[in-house]
Design a protein around this motif. Structure first.
Motif, PDB file in Angstrom:
ATOM      1  N   ALA A 150      -8.204   0.603   2.396  1.00 54.42           N
ATOM      2  CA  ALA A 150      -7.972  -0.245   3.574  1.00 54.42           C
ATOM      3  C   ALA A 150      -8.299  -1.705   3.268  1.00 54.42           C
ATOM      4  O   ALA A 150      -7.560  -2.610   3.670  1.00 54.42           O
ATOM      5  CB  ALA A 150      -8.807   0.259   4.751  1.00 54.42           C
ATOM      6  N   GLN A 151      -9.403  -1.949   2.553  1.00 54.49           N
ATOM      7  CA  GLN A 151      -9.789  -3.321   2.218  1.00 54.49           C
ATOM      8  C   GLN A 151      -8.792  -3.952   1.246  1.00 54.49           C
ATOM      9  O   GLN A 151      -8.463  -5.133   1.369  1.00 54.49           O
ATOM     10  CB  GLN A 151     -11.195  -3.361   1.594  1.00 54.49           C
ATOM     11  N   LEU A 153      -5.604  -3.195   0.953  1.00 61.95           N
ATOM     12  CA  LEU A 153      -4.387  -3.496   1.714  1.00 61.95           C
ATOM     13  C   LEU A 153      -4.586  -4.708   2.616  1.00 61.95           C
ATOM     14  O   LEU A 153      -3.706  -5.562   2.733  1.00 61.95           O
ATOM     15  CB  LEU A 153      -3.970  -2.278   2.552  1.00 61.95           C
ATOM     16  N   ALA A 154      -5.768  -4.777   3.255  1.00 61.02           N
ATOM     17  CA  ALA A 154      -6.022  -5.900   4.161  1.00 61.02           C
ATOM     18  C   ALA A 154      -6.034  -7.222   3.384  1.00 61.02           C
ATOM     19  O   ALA A 154      -5.550  -8.244   3.876  1.00 61.02           O
ATOM     20  CB  ALA A 154      -7.347  -5.699   4.903  1.00 61.02           C
ATOM     21  N   THR A 155      -6.567  -7.206   2.168  1.00 64.82           N
ATOM     22  CA  THR A 155      -6.578  -8.424   1.363  1.00 64.82           C
ATOM     23  C   THR A 155      -5.160  -8.830   0.974  1.00 64.82           C
ATOM     24  O   THR A 155      -4.783 -10.004   1.058  1.00 64.82           O
ATOM     25  CB  THR A 155      -7.437  -8.231   0.090  1.00 64.82           C
ATOM     26  N   LEU A 156      -4.367  -7.843   0.556  1.00 67.86           N
ATOM     27  CA  LEU A 156      -2.970  -8.136   0.214  1.00 67.86           C
ATOM     28  C   LEU A 156      -2.234  -8.678   1.432  1.00 67.86           C
ATOM     29  O   LEU A 156      -1.462  -9.642   1.332  1.00 67.86           O
ATOM     30  CB  LEU A 156      -2.260  -6.873  -0.284  1.00 67.86           C
ATOM     31  N   ALA A 157      -2.495  -8.070   2.605  1.00 63.09           N
ATOM     32  CA  ALA A 157      -1.807  -8.486   3.827  1.00 63.09           C
ATOM     33  C   ALA A 157      -2.193  -9.900   4.234  1.00 63.09           C
ATOM     34  O   ALA A 157      -1.445 -10.580   4.932  1.00 63.09           O
ATOM     35  CB  ALA A 157      -2.107  -7.515   4.962  1.00 63.09           C
ATOM     36  N   LEU A 158      -3.363 -10.351   3.798  1.00 65.99           N
ATOM     37  CA  LEU A 158      -3.783 -11.727   4.098  1.00 65.99           C
ATOM     38  C   LEU A 158      -3.224 -12.712   3.071  1.00 65.99           C
ATOM     39  O   LEU A 158      -3.589 -13.888   3.061  1.00 65.99           O
ATOM     40  CB  LEU A 158      -5.312 -11.817   4.098  1.00 65.99           C
ATOM     41  N   GLY A 159      -2.368 -12.236   2.194  1.00 64.98           N
ATOM     42  CA  GLY A 159      -1.787 -13.118   1.189  1.00 64.98           C
ATOM     43  C   GLY A 159      -2.651 -13.246  -0.045  1.00 64.98           C
ATOM     44  O   GLY A 159      -2.504 -14.195  -0.814  1.00 64.98           O
ATOM     45  N   GLY A 160      -3.565 -12.293  -0.236  1.00 64.62           N
ATOM     46  CA  GLY A 160      -4.375 -12.302  -1.449  1.00 64.62           C
ATOM     47  C   GLY A 160      -3.569 -11.757  -2.623  1.00 64.62           C
ATOM     48  O   GLY A 160      -2.621 -11.006  -2.439  1.00 64.62           O
ATOM     49  N   THR A 161      -3.960 -12.141  -3.839  1.00 63.81           N
ATOM     50  CA  THR A 161      -3.288 -11.619  -5.022  1.00 63.81           C
ATOM     51  C   THR A 161      -3.838 -10.220  -5.312  1.00 63.81           C
ATOM     52  O   THR A 161      -4.918  -9.873  -4.833  1.00 63.81           O
ATOM     53  CB  THR A 161      -3.570 -12.509  -6.244  1.00 63.81           C
ATOM     54  N   PRO A 162      -3.102  -9.415  -6.090  1.00 63.72           N
ATOM     55  CA  PRO A 162      -3.656  -8.120  -6.488  1.00 63.72           C
ATOM     56  C   PRO A 162      -5.048  -8.272  -7.100  1.00 63.72           C
ATOM     57  O   PRO A 162      -5.941  -7.483  -6.809  1.00 63.72           O
ATOM     58  CB  PRO A 162      -2.637  -7.611  -7.512  1.00 63.72           C
ATOM     59  N   GLN A 164      -7.325 -10.581  -6.507  1.00 61.96           N
ATOM     60  CA  GLN A 164      -8.314 -10.840  -5.451  1.00 61.96           C
ATOM     61  C   GLN A 164      -8.617  -9.562  -4.674  1.00 61.96           C
ATOM     62  O   GLN A 164      -9.745  -9.333  -4.262  1.00 61.96           O
ATOM     63  CB  GLN A 164      -7.789 -11.912  -4.493  1.00 61.96           C
ATOM     64  N   GLN A 246       2.384  -4.244  -4.298  1.00 56.52           N
ATOM     65  CA  GLN A 246       1.988  -3.176  -3.381  1.00 56.52           C
ATOM     66  C   GLN A 246       1.066  -2.225  -4.132  1.00 56.52           C
ATOM     67  O   GLN A 246       1.290  -1.953  -5.312  1.00 56.52           O
ATOM     68  CB  GLN A 246       3.238  -2.414  -2.893  1.00 56.52           C
TER      69      GLN A 246
ATOM     70  N   GLN B  88       2.808 -13.903  -2.006  1.00 57.49           N
ATOM     71  CA  GLN B  88       1.642 -14.412  -1.256  1.00 57.49           C
ATOM     72  C   GLN B  88       2.074 -15.302  -0.084  1.00 57.49           C
ATOM     73  O   GLN B  88       1.518 -15.221   1.010  1.00 57.49           O
ATOM     74  CB  GLN B  88       0.708 -15.206  -2.166  1.00 57.49           C
ATOM     75  N   PHE B  98      -3.901  -4.576  11.168  1.00 60.48           N
ATOM     76  CA  PHE B  98      -3.780  -3.121  11.138  1.00 60.48           C
ATOM     77  C   PHE B  98      -4.353  -2.479  12.394  1.00 60.48           C
ATOM     78  O   PHE B  98      -5.193  -3.047  13.084  1.00 60.48           O
ATOM     79  CB  PHE B  98      -4.513  -2.557   9.918  1.00 60.48           C
TER      80      PHE B  98
END
Lengths: 250, 257
Positions: A150-151, A153-162, A164, A246, B88, B98
């Motif tokens: 979950a964390q 995915l949440a980081t990726l969803a915030l525009g973080g790099t893989p 990060q 992803q 990004q 979510f």
């Protein structure tokens, strides 16, 4: 030790098998395989080592090390089977870096000479321990990522790099993979006498001399495992992601 | 005569024949989650997505910021296909919140700043944001793990909004909140939307909420869009028989009952 007295030691395998049968652990088959394999492997290696020591040719030293790294790579890569990307060459890279840096330093500083008697057993220990650290790292990286999906995915969803999104879990996996090495170094001599030192002492070496070599090995292994685990951790995390960034963990 | 305005100027999101399958179960059989979904979300509008659970609404949100890739069809954000966007940048442009709130280890403040720090930025007025969502400002130094589910969700929302996304993708974000808190957060999100004129794609199972917040509403049943209409029209004069049945509460689960 004579071959006859060595064959008596098969009685110990028998004890283990009887215990397994008695408790229905189902380990007898594996015990037989392990016994046969270890006997054949070590006897063959014994003769190969004898030949290499006699020839004293650098080419054979390098060949032995290449063989060790090859087998170790194949073994550790199994732990990364369920990863999305290709893992084996990253394990190979980690083991090579570990071996070249640590063994290279030992040779460059003149701590040990470039002769088969020193280089082959020490390399064996470096590669073997680095392999265990690599397997642990791969295992732990997958379980950490699954637990913190979950964390990530949440980081990726915030525009973080893989990078990060996964970095905290790569570090956690590296830490976990080095704990056995560090802990066994801490308690060495108190809980058990390390195998190499035991061997040297039984073979008639002065215990003080044996201890010096053992310390050398312990320090080299700590560095070797750390180098392998860190190299692998940072080279393997991209295999958790596809090109659209992803998370691909099953 | 074509109009001079290109679609990219007025369209926030365009779906063109989008299909998505998941490989599920031990048989590894593909299950079709979205089937031939098309539609346009205008810039500055709030579109609510309703339908029985398992109808593919959440999947559609994840396709918008490429946390999932469509198997067929194309999705355009501001006129550019999602797979053409730098990843990004796309995910900062269209931010997803979510359904189950996610917090990171650390304090509430660290959580609020998390998204900005990924971009190397800092949060100037965390107290202001907490007040906006009805949280006390003295929780900033508390461990985020210790918050209640509803508080975590509000922290997660602020964490996303401070990164200033142009499109907000909301996946049942008030379902973890009690009724009054849900209403408070809903009002706050609408105020934010009115002030910023940003676009919101809002999945909700709560029909009253869908009706209150939406400009447009899309009904999904079993992976297909059944009806797309202005929210008032969909709720008062539904055109499709399936919509009428859904509003009467006759549809449940992933399929047609």
């Amino acid at each position: 030790m004579s071959l006859l007295s060595l064959s008596f030691t098969l009685g110990f395998v028998l004890i283990a098998m009887v215990l397994s049968l008695w408790l229905k652990l189902g380990l007898e088959r594996d015990m037989v395989i392990a016994t046969v394999r270890s006997a054949i492997q070590l006897i063959v290696v014994g003769y190969i080592l004898k030949a290499v020591f006699t020839l004293n040719n650098p080419v054979f030293i390098v060949l032995m090390i290449v063989l060790m790294i090859g087998v170790a790579t194949q073994n550790a890569s199994k732990r990364g089977k369920s990863l999305y990307g290709v893992v084996w060459w990253r394990v190979l890279l980690a083991l090579c870096v570990s071996e070249v840096v640590t063994q290279g330093l030992l040779l460059a500083m003149g701590v040990v000479p470039f002769t088969p008697r020193y280089v082959i057993p020490i390399s064996g220990m470096i590669v073997g321990n680095s392999m265990i650290a690599s397997s642990l790292l791969l295992n732990r990286l997958q379980s950490e990522t699954a637990a913190h999906r979950a964390q990530v995915l949440a980081t990726l969803a915030l525009g973080g790099t893989p990078r990060q999104s996964i970095l905290p879990y790569v570090k956690q996996a590296i830490r976990a993979s080095l704990i056995p090495t560090i802990d066994s170094t801490k308690t060495t001599g108190l809980v058990q006498l390390p195998g190499m030192m035991t061997g040297l002492i039984i073979a008639g070496a002065n215990p003080i001399e044996a201890v010096r070599y053992q310390l050398l090995i312990l320090f080299v292994l700590m560095a070797g495992c750390a180098i392998a685990s860190i190299t692998l951790g940072f080279s393997v995390y991209p295999t958790l992601f596809n090109r659209n960034q992803q998370l691909m963990l099953q | 005569m074509e109009t001079q305005i290109s679609p990219a100027d007025t369209e926030a999101i365009r779906f063109e024949h989008v299909c998505k399958e998941f490989i599920q179960g031990s048989q590894k059989a593909p299950v079709s989650v979205l089937k031939d979904v098309s539609g346009v979300v205008q810039k500055g509008s709030v579109v609510t997505l309703v339908g029985p659970s398992g109808a593919g609404k959440s999947t559609l949100l994840s396709l918008c910021n490429l946390l999932l890739t469509p198997d067929e069809g194309r999705i355009f954000l501001a006129g550019t296909e999602v797979r053409v966007w730098p990843v990004q940048e796309l995910r900062r442009h269209a931010a997803l919140v979510f359904q189950s709130p996610v917090v990171f280890p650390g304090t509430v403040l660290e959580n609020l700043e998390f998204g900005l720090k990924l971009q190397g930025k800092r949060l100037d007025n965390p107290e202001h944001w907490l007040q906006q969502v009805g949280l006390p400002t003295d929780i900033l130094e508390q461990q985020a793990e210790d918050l209640s589910g509803g508080q975590k969700q509000r922290v997660a929302l602020v964490r996303v909004l401070v990164t200033e996304p142009r499109i907000l993708l909301l996946d049942e974000v008030t379902s973890a909140l009690d009724v009054s808190a849900a209403r408070e957060v809903e009002e706050w999100l609408l105020t934010w939307q009115r002030q910023t004129q940003n676009t919101v794609l809002w999945v909700t199972h709560h029909l009253e909420q869908a009706r209150r917040v939406g400009d447009w509403t899309w009904l999904f049943v079993a992976g297909r869009v059944v009806e797309q209409a202005p929210t008032d029209v969909l709720f008062t004069h539904p055109q499709m028989e399936l919509t009428q049945r859904f509003l009467r509460g006759e549809l449940s689960g992933g399929g047609i009952s």
